[in-house]
Scaffold this active site. Sequence first.
Site, short mmCIF file in Angstrom:
data_model
loop_
_atom_site.label_atom_id
_atom_site.label_comp_id
_atom_site.label_asym_id
_atom_site.label_seq_id
_atom_site.Cartn_x
_atom_site.Cartn_y
_atom_site.Cartn_z
N LYS A 121 12.55 -0.38 15.22
CA LYS A 121 12.76 1.02 14.83
C LYS A 121 13.91 1.67 15.59
CE LYS A 121 8.30 2.02 12.82
NZ LYS A 121 7.08 2.81 12.84
N LYS A 155 7.74 -7.40 5.55
CA LYS A 155 6.49 -6.66 5.34
C LYS A 155 6.64 -5.55 4.29
CE LYS A 155 5.29 -3.43 8.21
NZ LYS A 155 4.90 -2.57 9.32
N LYS A 193 6.09 1.51 3.84
CA LYS A 193 6.21 2.84 3.22
C LYS A 193 7.65 3.28 3.11
CE LYS A 193 2.01 4.86 5.16
NZ LYS A 193 1.49 5.58 6.32
P1 TYM Z 1 0.36 2.51 9.93
O1 TYM Z 1 0.11 3.92 9.57
O2 TYM Z 1 1.75 2.00 9.89
O3 TYM Z 1 -0.49 1.54 9.03
C1 TYM Z 1 -1.88 1.72 8.84
C2 TYM Z 1 -2.57 0.36 8.83
O4 TYM Z 1 -2.03 -0.44 7.77
C3 TYM Z 1 -1.65 -1.72 8.27
N1 TYM Z 1 -0.50 -2.20 7.48
C4 TYM Z 1 -0.48 -3.34 6.77
N2 TYM Z 1 -1.40 -4.30 6.61
C5 TYM Z 1 -1.06 -5.34 5.81
N3 TYM Z 1 0.14 -5.47 5.19
C6 TYM Z 1 1.09 -4.52 5.34
N4 TYM Z 1 2.26 -4.65 4.72
C7 TYM Z 1 0.80 -3.40 6.16
N5 TYM Z 1 1.50 -2.29 6.52
C8 TYM Z 1 0.69 -1.58 7.33
C9 TYM Z 1 -1.30 -1.47 9.72
O5 TYM Z 1 -1.38 -2.65 10.49
C10 TYM Z 1 -2.33 -0.44 10.12
O6 TYM Z 1 -3.53 -1.07 10.50
N6 TYM Z 1 0.15 2.32 14.96
C11 TYM Z 1 -0.62 2.42 13.74
C12 TYM Z 1 -1.43 3.70 13.67
C13 TYM Z 1 -2.34 3.92 14.84
C14 TYM Z 1 -3.53 3.21 15.11
C15 TYM Z 1 -4.07 3.83 16.26
C16 TYM Z 1 -4.17 2.13 14.51
C17 TYM Z 1 -2.19 4.89 15.78
N7 TYM Z 1 -3.25 4.84 16.65
C18 TYM Z 1 -5.25 3.36 16.84
C19 TYM Z 1 -5.35 1.68 15.09
C20 TYM Z 1 -5.88 2.29 16.24
C21 TYM Z 1 0.32 2.43 12.55
O7 TYM Z 1 1.48 2.75 12.67
O8 TYM Z 1 -0.28 2.20 11.36
#
Ligand code: TYM
Length: 328
Positions: A111, A192, A195
């Site tokens: 990023k 991957k 969004k």
């Molecule tokens: P975020 O918002 O990017 O994504 C939410 C969840 O979706 C999963 N994910 C995917 N799984 C499979 N294939 C994909 N292409 C894909 N893209 C996203 C992510 O692994 C995630 O589980 N850092 C985290 C948010 C967060 C969080 C936390 C998660 C903040 N605090 C505490 C768990 C516990 C994030 O950016 O997720």
Amino acid sequence: MSRIFSGVQPTSIPTLGNYLGAMRNFAALQEGNECIYCIVDEHAITVPQDPAEIQKNIHNLAALYLAIGIDPKRSILFIQSEVPCHAQLGWIMQCTSTMGELERMTQFKDKSKGKQAIPAGLLTYPPLMAADILLYQTELVPVGADQKQHMELTRDLAERFNKKYGEVFTLPEPYIPPVGARIMSLAEPTKKMSKSDSNRKATIFTLDSEKDIIKKIKAATTDTEASIRYDRESKPGVSNLLDIFSLCTGRSIDELTTAYEGKGYGAFKADVAEAVVATLKPIQERYQQLIGSPELDQILDEGAEKAYEIAKKTLKAAEKALGIGRAN
Ligand code: TYM
């Protein structure tokens, strides 16, 4: 019975990857566990956001959480910034981390690449994520594969703190599903599904129309071999579609490759699209009923209160262990 915690960033509508990799497990894990789910808006602002847009996304994500089956009677649903303990323990976790380990995070490297002014929040994002999890004495964290490194750091920080100041935090385990943990881009299946992909054909969003889903899957990159078999290395596009198909129908990859032996990509893609539409349609219908309903605010208010009751105890224990404030 385990304590479960996870979060999703309110940056645009969640993708099919978010749903298949993480959110569908959030709903399933409610059975027999104590679940806490969060709209992590403080994480979203590690990169600049339009205030009106993020406000809208927070409400949309709350409705989507309920639409995928999060039951507010059984689980806690809340907004991160409404429970100040997250930022407070986040600071303590930053002070527990080293620059070296934060700079090694692959998401930080990706990023920040090419950026002239790198927001400091991009670097300190993982200690905030650790705080989210540790505040609730979480045992299991359902996430996609891209969060594995952040989960390892969370455990390291918890262990380091516990060793130095006494046992305050539970060490959490990630829950990464065997299939679906990394749903790939439809346009470039070696990266991957995301969004923020600038190619609109690369990503299916959970609220996409039937027409768009069919169009995107039809246009998905495959290969010239015209055989439907699972091989992530040499056939990443077809393998990704097989993963999606399997997750949306409950049919195993073996069953699907046998059923589609000798069939062309056209027919295969049409059936994958139909399965995705059938999976998302009931979610979209529930979402439409929920969005804008006053009930949503009440659920979030109650969620924040319940989350605060748990989080404040851990924060107090951490402050007391550190000897800060008049905690003793
Ligand atoms: P975020 O918002 O990017 O994504 C939410 C969840 O979706 C999963 N994910 C995917 N799984 C499979 N294939 C994909 N292409 C894909 N893209 C996203 C992510 O692994 C995630 O589980 N850092 C985290 C948010 C967060 C969080 C936390 C998660 C903040 N605090 C505490 C768990 C516990 C994030 O950016 O997720």
